[in-house]
Design a protein around this motif. Structure first.
Motif, PDB file in Angstrom:
ATOM      1  N   UNK A  31       0.874  -1.181   0.000  1.00  0.00           N
ATOM      2  CA  UNK A  31       0.000   0.000   0.000  1.00  0.00           C
ATOM      3  C   UNK A  31       0.909   1.228   0.000  1.00  0.00           C
ATOM      4  N   UNK A  33       1.696   5.473   0.430  1.00  0.00           N
ATOM      5  CA  UNK A  33       1.327   6.599   1.306  1.00  0.00           C
ATOM      6  C   UNK A  33       0.836   6.147   2.684  1.00  0.00           C
ATOM      7  N   UNK A  35       0.539   6.429   6.219  1.00  0.00           N
ATOM      8  CA  UNK A  35       0.844   7.532   7.125  1.00  0.00           C
ATOM      9  C   UNK A  35       0.976   7.014   8.549  1.00  0.00           C
ATOM     10  N   UNK A  38      -1.917   5.539  10.458  1.00  0.00           N
ATOM     11  CA  UNK A  38      -2.243   4.124  10.239  1.00  0.00           C
ATOM     12  C   UNK A  38      -1.290   3.250  11.042  1.00  0.00           C
ATOM     13  N   UNK A  61      -6.133  -1.449  10.763  1.00  0.00           N
ATOM     14  CA  UNK A  61      -6.104  -2.306   9.573  1.00  0.00           C
ATOM     15  C   UNK A  61      -6.097  -3.783   9.986  1.00  0.00           C
ATOM     16  N   UNK A  92       6.369   6.291  -0.189  1.00  0.00           N
ATOM     17  CA  UNK A  92       6.000   7.374   0.736  1.00  0.00           C
ATOM     18  C   UNK A  92       5.552   6.818   2.083  1.00  0.00           C
ATOM     19  N   UNK A 118      10.241   4.928  -1.066  1.00  0.00           N
ATOM     20  CA  UNK A 118      10.306   6.346  -0.680  1.00  0.00           C
ATOM     21  C   UNK A 118       9.865   6.467   0.775  1.00  0.00           C
TER      22      UNK A 118
END
Lengths: 210, 476
Positions: A31, A33, A35, A38, A61, A92, A118
């Motif tokens: 997944x 991004x 953050x 999460x 989750x 990210x 990233x």
């Protein structure tokens, strides 16, 4: 690196030292991004110690309506076939809040390496400050890892700055600042260093011109 | 080649640089709050050391405080213990605390500027990612983790690598109904939630220069939502006027000397940034987010994107986000029913935000079934709002004026949005569960939030604003 001999008071353990690198299976979370809300929702940030955050890693989750008896069967951390000390996630990773609790929860849940294509800046620093190694790979290499089966091991060789998919031999170089590399290999932390240069800091304060 | 604003400040704060490594950056001001500081104090105590420069540290309680009945003990035990730990730690280390009950208490990024603690040319850190807010004054201000909070408390320094430099220029006049929150949501929709990761971002251009300090703070506040290490704007007369006579800004001779220095803080005309963007203000409409990161925003009159129209790599993210949000791709966002309106947070809880909302809703009533929370950013903002009679305006509209704190921005304190409910929010993050587990957040400006409060659905505020010729244009 200068001032190397001045490190003291170090506490971080160093699983990255030694020949052959750090070998482990991995848990894939494909997944993007992801953050820090999460990784560890804000309602779990009320503690005044660093311990015990692992059980709430990716809490919303993993469980439906915050109910531990109702697990989401298809979330990788709930799937028994996945195991290991390496977390692999989409690009990210760690964006959003500066909460170091995100790094603490990942460490407390047994991970020592996070691989992504990233990383958000603050998360990267927080991870490094807790002996968790962020390994940034290319998008293509990340997708190759996600294609591997659940028994595949990865080797992270910090000394040589390489990551290898053991089953296929595919390998990629990763970047890390020489300073941080030395810290991680030896279990040093920044605060020990900063305390060691206190005279320089006091001199700076006396001479600063603003 | 001349220097950028960022470089001018950065270079003045380097204590030394490690060979092949980061620099030791001296920190002028350190803000702390109850959530990210307790483990840092424990670290200091374990090492048996004190805070090196307590006069450069300022504390407040904001994340975990209730926003009703603040005179009573905090009901949630863990929240109370965390706030009590802050009181004890500040007392032990001789740190000024603007805690609950203090007339200066409030959200850390609201009180720093309004007290005049935040000043141009400073390095400022806080264990909170929205520390980027303070960059609106031409300071290098960024969020740090708790280990770094401990480092700064112990040594007043941090180890930092110099980020790459980005400039985002916005030129032109803003359209009716468009305010600074729309500018930053627009930029985010163009460069994405990771578009500035690894960069210090300078905001420039005629549009930015025309903004008030509070409006500038809203933009710098959300530079972290682009991934930016910090956001900053060159200080000018607007900044100097704002700072003059603030409780803790420099006074007398010291003011004149500071002013002289502050006037040198701008990027020289011949500098080259690692990355530069140009946007036209006239193309910006009122913005709203539909997804689960702040980069997922659209003009309010547009439809939600479809998987066909976006980059292949982003498709699974869109599908996942819309499933969480209960929204359909290709559909209009306008007309979407909402349940809650939250006007507050370090992004939009200052007096100008509240004035904007009050002047829009005066004489109007909220829609049935919608709950509206107005949460001022600080005790000073609250007192000013009441002095201006806004409490009556909000009461008549059916809004609830609460007490200062981070409130429903982050799903941590008592103020949470229930699962499945839609909240139009002036805060900064629409992540899954951010405002409470299962809560669905639509980020927008205070003006757009106020319009939705009245209609009960996502509304294009331009349709409810009088024409400028009728004398009712709202300021930015």
């Amino acid at each position: 690196m200068t001032d190397k001999n001045k490190y003291e008071n170090t506490k971080l353990s160093s699983p990255f030292r030694g020949t052959g690198g750090f070998k482990s299976r991995f848990v894939p979370i494909n997944i993007e991004n992801i953050d820090t809300d999460q990784i560890i929702p804000a309602r779990f940030l009320k503690a005044t110690t660093k311990d015990g955050f692992g059980k709430n890693l990716f809490r919303d989750w993993r469980y439906e309506n915050d109910d531990e008896s109702k697990t989401f069967a298809h979330f990788p951390l709930n799937m028994s076939q996945f195991d290991g000390e390496i977390l692999v996630a989409g690009k990210n990773f760690g964006c959003g809040s500066s909460r170091e609790h995100a790094a603490w929860s990942i460490l407390d849940a047994g991970f020592r390496v996070v691989v992504s294509s990233f990383f958000a800046d603050i998360f990267k620093n927080n991870a490094l400050n807790n002996g968790v190694l962020p390994v940034q790979v290319s998008d293509a290499f990340l997708q190759r890892i996600f294609l591997q089966d659940n028994n595949t091991e990865l080797t992270v060789d910090l000394e040589n700055q390489s990551i290898t998919i053991n089953s296929t031999g595919e390998q990629e170089h990763f970047e890390i600042s020489p300073y941080k590399k030395t810290c991680l290999l030896n279990g040093y932390d920044d605060i020990d260093y900063l305390l060691s240069i206190k005279p320089d800091i006091e001199k700076f304060e006396k001479e600063k011109n603003y | 080649m001349g220097k950028t604003l960022f470089e001018k400040i950065w270079e003045k704060h380097i204590v030394k640089t490690i060979d092949n490594g980061p620099s030791v950056l001296y920190i002028d001001k350190h803000f702390i709050h109850e959530v990210t500081s307790p483990q840092a104090f424990t670290g200091l105590n374990n090492r048996d050391i004190k805070v090196l420069r307590p006069k450069q540290v300022v504390a407040t309680a904001d994340h975990n405080v209730p926003t009703l009945n603040q005179h009573l003990p905090i009901k949630e035990e863990l929240s109370r213990l965390q706030v009590e730990a802050l009181i004890k730690n500040c007392a032990e280390h001789d740190i000024e605390l603007y805690g609950l009950g203090h007339p200066y208490q409030g959200i850390v990024h609201v009180i720093g500027p309004e007290l005049g603690i935040t000043q141009p040319g400073m390095t400022i850190v806080c264990g909170d990612s929205h520390t980027s807010t303070h960059g609106a004054f031409g300071a290098i201000a960024f969020g740090i983790g708790t280990s770094e909070v401990e480092m700064v408390m112990a040594t007043q320094c941090l180890l930092q690598s110099k980020p790459k430099l980005m400039r985002i220029n916005v030129e032109g006049e803003l359209n009716k109904g468009v305010v600074s929150k729309d500018i930053v949501l627009y930029i985010l929709s163009k460069i994405t939630a990771s578009g500035a990761t690894g960069y210090a971002v300078e905001f420039a251009g005629s549009t930015i220069r025309s903004l008030s300090m509070e409006a500038r703070m809203t933009i710098c506040n959300m530079s972290i939502e682009m991934g930016g290490r910090c956001g900053l704007i060159a200080p000018d007369e607007t900044a100097f006027d704002y700072l003059k006579d603030k409780p803790l800004s420099p006074k007398g001779e010291h003011w004149e000397k500071s002013l002289q220095y502050w006037k040198t803080l701008f990027s020289e005309s011949d500098v080259i940034f690692d990355k530069e963007y140009h946007f036209n203000a006239e193309e910006i409409e009122p913005m709203i987010t539909y997804g689960t990161n702040p980069g997922m925003g659209i003009s309010i009159s547009n439809n939600i994107p479809t998987t066909e129209t976006i980059n292949e790599n982003d498709r699974s993210g869109l599908t996942k986000s819309l499933a969480y949000m209960g929204l359909e791709q290709g559909h209009a966002i306008k007309g979407q029913k909402i349940d809650y309106v939250f006007i507050g947070s370090c992004t939009n809880s200052r007096i100008e935000d509240l004035r904007m909302v009050a002047s829009f809703v005066k004489g109007k009533k909220k829609a049935a079934g919608v709950e509206v929370w107005i949460v001022p950013g600080s005790k000073q903002v609250e007192a000013q709002a009441i002095a201006e009679g806004m409490d009556k305006v909000f009461e008549e509209a059916g809004f609830i004026l609460r007490q200062p704190g981070c409130s429903a921005c982050l799903g941590m304190n008592e103020d949470k949005i229930p699962a499945g409910k839609y909240c139009i929010s002036t805060s900064n993050r629409n992540f899954e569960g951010r405002q409470g587990a299962g809560a669905r957040t639509l980020l927008a400006s205070p003006l757009t939030a106020a319009a939705a409060a009245i209609t009960g659905v996502v509304t294009d505020v331009r349709e409810s604003l009088p024409n400028p010729s009728e004398g009712g244009a709202l300021a930015n």
